[in-house]
Design a protein around this motif. Structure first.
Motif, PDB file in Angstrom:
ATOM      1  N   UNK A  27      45.058  22.714  -8.597  1.00  0.00           N
ATOM      2  CA  UNK A  27      45.904  23.914  -8.661  1.00  0.00           C
ATOM      3  C   UNK A  27      45.510  24.813  -9.828  1.00  0.00           C
ATOM      4  N   UNK A  28      44.992  24.195 -10.906  1.00  0.00           N
ATOM      5  CA  UNK A  28      44.585  24.960 -12.091  1.00  0.00           C
ATOM      6  C   UNK A  28      43.171  25.509 -11.964  1.00  0.00           C
ATOM      7  N   UNK A  29      42.535  25.264 -10.821  1.00  0.00           N
ATOM      8  CA  UNK A  29      41.194  25.786 -10.610  1.00  0.00           C
ATOM      9  C   UNK A  29      40.087  24.938 -11.215  1.00  0.00           C
ATOM     10  N   UNK A  30      40.412  23.702 -11.582  1.00  0.00           N
ATOM     11  CA  UNK A  30      39.422  22.794 -12.144  1.00  0.00           C
ATOM     12  C   UNK A  30      38.740  21.998 -11.036  1.00  0.00           C
ATOM     13  N   UNK A  31      37.700  21.243 -11.408  1.00  0.00           N
ATOM     14  CA  UNK A  31      36.902  20.512 -10.416  1.00  0.00           C
ATOM     15  C   UNK A  31      36.905  19.016 -10.727  1.00  0.00           C
ATOM     16  N   UNK A  32      37.724  18.239 -10.048  1.00  0.00           N
ATOM     17  CA  UNK A  32      37.669  16.779 -10.203  1.00  0.00           C
ATOM     18  C   UNK A  32      36.319  16.282  -9.688  1.00  0.00           C
ATOM     19  N   UNK A  33      35.578  15.538 -10.537  1.00  0.00           N
ATOM     20  CA  UNK A  33      34.239  15.133 -10.072  1.00  0.00           C
ATOM     21  C   UNK A  33      33.897  13.675 -10.350  1.00  0.00           C
ATOM     22  N   UNK A  34      34.664  12.979 -11.187  1.00  0.00           N
ATOM     23  CA  UNK A  34      34.260  11.614 -11.548  1.00  0.00           C
ATOM     24  C   UNK A  34      35.488  10.746 -11.796  1.00  0.00           C
ATOM     25  N   UNK A  35      35.506   9.587 -11.160  1.00  0.00           N
ATOM     26  CA  UNK A  35      36.574   8.598 -11.341  1.00  0.00           C
ATOM     27  C   UNK A  35      35.959   7.266 -11.713  1.00  0.00           C
ATOM     28  N   UNK A  36      36.510   6.635 -12.743  1.00  0.00           N
ATOM     29  CA  UNK A  36      36.050   5.305 -13.148  1.00  0.00           C
ATOM     30  C   UNK A  36      37.170   4.298 -12.919  1.00  0.00           C
ATOM     31  N   UNK A  37      36.916   3.327 -12.059  1.00  0.00           N
ATOM     32  CA  UNK A  37      37.832   2.208 -11.861  1.00  0.00           C
ATOM     33  C   UNK A  37      37.271   0.983 -12.562  1.00  0.00           C
ATOM     34  N   UNK A  38      38.148   0.044 -12.899  1.00  0.00           N
ATOM     35  CA  UNK A  38      37.712  -1.132 -13.659  1.00  0.00           C
ATOM     36  C   UNK A  38      38.161  -2.415 -12.985  1.00  0.00           C
TER      37      UNK A  38
ATOM     38  N   UNK B  40      42.348   1.952  -2.713  1.00  0.00           N
ATOM     39  CA  UNK B  40      43.231   3.122  -2.770  1.00  0.00           C
ATOM     40  C   UNK B  40      42.624   4.215  -3.636  1.00  0.00           C
ATOM     41  N   UNK B  41      42.032   3.828  -4.756  1.00  0.00           N
ATOM     42  CA  UNK B  41      41.399   4.817  -5.635  1.00  0.00           C
ATOM     43  C   UNK B  41      40.201   5.455  -4.943  1.00  0.00           C
ATOM     44  N   UNK B  42      39.430   4.626  -4.255  1.00  0.00           N
ATOM     45  CA  UNK B  42      38.256   5.136  -3.559  1.00  0.00           C
ATOM     46  C   UNK B  42      38.605   6.143  -2.476  1.00  0.00           C
ATOM     47  N   UNK B  43      39.729   5.923  -1.823  1.00  0.00           N
ATOM     48  CA  UNK B  43      40.180   6.849  -0.781  1.00  0.00           C
ATOM     49  C   UNK B  43      40.486   8.218  -1.381  1.00  0.00           C
ATOM     50  N   UNK B  44      41.143   8.213  -2.538  1.00  0.00           N
ATOM     51  CA  UNK B  44      41.462   9.480  -3.214  1.00  0.00           C
ATOM     52  C   UNK B  44      40.182  10.169  -3.674  1.00  0.00           C
ATOM     53  N   UNK B  45      39.252   9.373  -4.232  1.00  0.00           N
ATOM     54  CA  UNK B  45      37.986   9.943  -4.701  1.00  0.00           C
ATOM     55  C   UNK B  45      37.219  10.593  -3.553  1.00  0.00           C
ATOM     56  N   UNK B  46      37.161   9.898  -2.421  1.00  0.00           N
ATOM     57  CA  UNK B  46      36.409  10.425  -1.281  1.00  0.00           C
ATOM     58  C   UNK B  46      37.035  11.702  -0.750  1.00  0.00           C
ATOM     59  N   UNK B  47      38.365  11.744  -0.668  1.00  0.00           N
ATOM     60  CA  UNK B  47      39.031  12.933  -0.116  1.00  0.00           C
ATOM     61  C   UNK B  47      38.871  14.147  -1.019  1.00  0.00           C
ATOM     62  N   UNK B  48      38.548  13.894  -2.293  1.00  0.00           N
ATOM     63  CA  UNK B  48      38.355  14.995  -3.234  1.00  0.00           C
ATOM     64  C   UNK B  48      36.896  15.147  -3.674  1.00  0.00           C
ATOM     65  N   UNK B  49      36.005  14.468  -2.962  1.00  0.00           N
ATOM     66  CA  UNK B  49      34.560  14.564  -3.193  1.00  0.00           C
ATOM     67  C   UNK B  49      34.190  14.235  -4.636  1.00  0.00           C
ATOM     68  N   UNK B  50      34.847  13.212  -5.191  1.00  0.00           N
ATOM     69  CA  UNK B  50      34.535  12.740  -6.537  1.00  0.00           C
ATOM     70  C   UNK B  50      33.589  11.553  -6.476  1.00  0.00           C
ATOM     71  N   UNK B  51      32.757  11.426  -7.493  1.00  0.00           N
ATOM     72  CA  UNK B  51      31.920  10.226  -7.654  1.00  0.00           C
ATOM     73  C   UNK B  51      32.840   9.094  -8.133  1.00  0.00           C
ATOM     74  N   UNK B  52      32.795   7.956  -7.454  1.00  0.00           N
ATOM     75  CA  UNK B  52      33.631   6.812  -7.812  1.00  0.00           C
ATOM     76  C   UNK B  52      32.745   5.705  -8.373  1.00  0.00           C
ATOM     77  N   UNK B  53      32.922   5.429  -9.665  1.00  0.00           N
ATOM     78  CA  UNK B  53      32.163   4.368 -10.332  1.00  0.00           C
ATOM     79  C   UNK B  53      33.085   3.191 -10.639  1.00  0.00           C
TER      80      UNK B  53
END
Length: 387
Positions: free
Chosen positions: A134-145, A159-172
Motif C-alpha cells: 500500500x505504501x508503494x514499496x516492493x517486498x522481495x525477500x523472506x527468510x524463514x528459519x 504457509x510462509x512460502x505461499x505468501x512469498x510466492x503470491x507476492x513474488x518474493x524470494x523465499x530463503x
C-alpha cells in the motif's frame, strides 16, 4: 567421471575427479538424504554449492534476489526493496542487508512470542507485506528459519512460502543448525514446505561431523546466482567454461578462489554412512531429552520452550512473578557454572526473560556428562537460592 550410490554411500573411481565434480556429487548426496525437491539437484536448473558459512549463503542469495527484481523494475527502485524475517532470525540477515545495499529501515523484523514457540506467524507476515504494498514499496525477500539460534524455533515454511510466492518474493530457508537433523525421517517434517523455497541452506560443520567451514546452499535457479555474481575477465577465460562444459563455482559465491571443502564432507559421508550419521544425531537428541526431563522434575527450574532438537532452554523459575529477580538469579547461575570450569553453556533473551541454553552437539558427549552437568547446575542454583 563418478558413479555414485546414495544407499551405500560409495562410488567407484573411473578417472581422477576434479574438485568441482566431487562437490556436485556430495551436495546431491546430502540433498537426497534430506529428501529435497528435485529442483534443488544438479541435474536440472538448480543445484548446490558449498559456502563457508550460512552468513555467506544468505548474502549470496539476497544479492541474486535483489538483482532479479531490479532487472524487472529498474535499478532506481533499490530504495523500495523490503526484506522480511522474524525477530529470532540470525543476525547474518541484517549484515546481508547492509552489504547488499538494502536500507535498514526496509528490514521488517516481525515480533514472535511464546504462543507460537517463537516461530514467525504467517498473519504477521501478510499484514506487513500488505502495508508495504500500500505504501508503494516492493517486498522481495523472506527468510524463514528451521532451528533458530535462541530456541530452535521452526517457522511454518509452507504457509510462509505461499505468501512469498503470491507476492513474488524470494523465499530463503536458513536451516544452518537443525537442517542436519532432517536427514532422520522422523525429523524431516520440520522442513515440510521446502518445495516452496527458492533457496535452502544448512551447515554440515554444525551437526554433521564435518570441520568448519562447510555450509551447503541449494538453489532452484542457478542462473539467478550466476547473473548476479559472474565476472569474466580475460585471464579467467577458458574453453570449458565458455562452452558451459563445467560449473564455475566462482560465480556462485563472493570470493573468486575457493577451498576444496567437498573432500572433507565426502570423507564424512564415506566413513560414517547415512545410518551412522542418523544415529549420531538421534543420540544427541536423546541426551537433550534426558536433560529436559531432569529440569522438569526439579521444582526450582522450568523449561522455557518445548525442546525440539538437542537444545534445552531452561531457567530458575520465577517466584511471585518477580521477573527482575529471576533474571538476575539466572544471570548469576550462568556466571557461577561457567566460572567453575566444569562445563560451559550460554544464554539468550526470550520475551524479556533471561534464559539458559544447554546445547548438546559434541561428538564425545555421553549420558554421564549430562548427569554431571546437571549436578553442577543444581549445586550452584541451590547456593544462590539459599542466599
Amino acid at each position: 567421471m563418478l558413479s555414485a550410490g546414495l544407499n551405500t554411500m560409495s562410488f567407484s573411481w573411473v578417472a581422477s575427479p576434479a574438485a568441482t565434480e566431487l562437490e556436485i556429487v556430495v551436495v546431491d548426496w546430502v540433498a537426497k538424504l534430506l529428501n529435497l525437491p528435485e529442483q534443488f539437484l544438479s541435474k536440472g536448473n538448480g543445484g548446490g554449492v558449498i559456502q563457508g558459512s550460512a552468513c555467506e549463503a544468505i548474502l549470496v542469495v539476497m544479492i541474486a534476489a535483489r538483482d532479479k527484481v531490479l532487472r524487472s523494475v529498474g535499478k532506481k527502485a533499490l530504495e523500495k526493496l523490503v526484506v522480511y524475517s522474524s525477530d529470532q532470525t540470525h543476525s547474518s540477515l541484517q549484515k546481508a542487508c547492509q552489504l547488499a545495499g538494502i536500507h535498514l529501515e526496509n528490514c521488517r523484523v516481525l515480533k514472535t512470542d511464546s504462543s507460537t514457540n517463537y516461530a514467525l506467524r504467517p498473519e504477521s507476515l501478510q499484514e506487513a507485506v500488505s502495508k508495504d504494498l500500500e505504501a508503494g514499496l516492493i517486498p522481495f525477500f523472506l527468510c524463514g528459519t528451521v532451528g533458530t539460534t535462541s530456541s530452535t524455533a521452526v517457522d511454518p515454511l509452507a504457509a510462509l512460502g505461499k505468501i512469498a510466492k503470491s507476492n513474488e518474493m524470494w523465499f530463503h530457508i536458513d536451516a544452518a543448525y537443525a537442517g542436519s537433523a532432517c536427514i532422520c525421517p522422523e525429523y524431516r517434517q520440520y522442513i515440510d514446505g521446502v518445495e516452496t523455497a527458492d533457496s535452502f541452506d544448512m551447515n554440515a560443520h554444525k551437526w554433521l561431523l564435518t570441520n568448519f567451514e562447510c555450509s551447503l546452499l541449494w538453489v532452484k535457479d542457478q542462473s539467478a546466482l550466476t547473473e548476479a555474481l559472474s565476472t569474466n575477465p580475460e585471464y579467467l577465460k577458458n574453453k570449458a567454461s565458455q562452452a558451459n562444459l563445467v560449473v564455475d563455482y566462482k560465480d556462485w559465491q563472493i570470493p573468486l578462489g575457493r577451498r576444496f571443502r567437498a573432500l572433507k564432507l565426502w570423507m564424512v559421508l564415506r566413513l560414517y554412512g547415512a545410518e551412522n550419521l542418523k544415529s549420531y544425531i538421534r543420540n544427541h537428541i536423546k541426551l537433550a531429552k534426558i536433560f529436559e526431563q531432569l529440569v522438569s522434575k526439579d521444582p526450582n527450574f522450568e523449561v522455557v520452550t518445548p525442546r525440539i532438537f538437542s537444545l534445552v532452554c531452561f531457567r530458575i523459575a520465577a517466584v511471585d512473578n518477580d521477573e527482575k529477580t529471576c533474571n538476575n538469579l539466572n544471570r548469576s547461575l550462568l556466571d557461577a557454572v561457567n566460572s567453575s570450569g566444569k562445563l560451559l553453556f550460554s544464554h539468550t533473551i526470550l520475551s524479556e526473560k533471561f534464559v539458559l541454553r544447554f546445547a548438546i552437539g559434541a561428538p564425545l558427549t555421553e549420558e554421564k556428562h549430562v548427569m554431571e552437568a546437571w549436578k553442577v547446575i543444581q549445586e550452584e542454583a541451590s547456593f544462590l537460592l539459599s542466599k
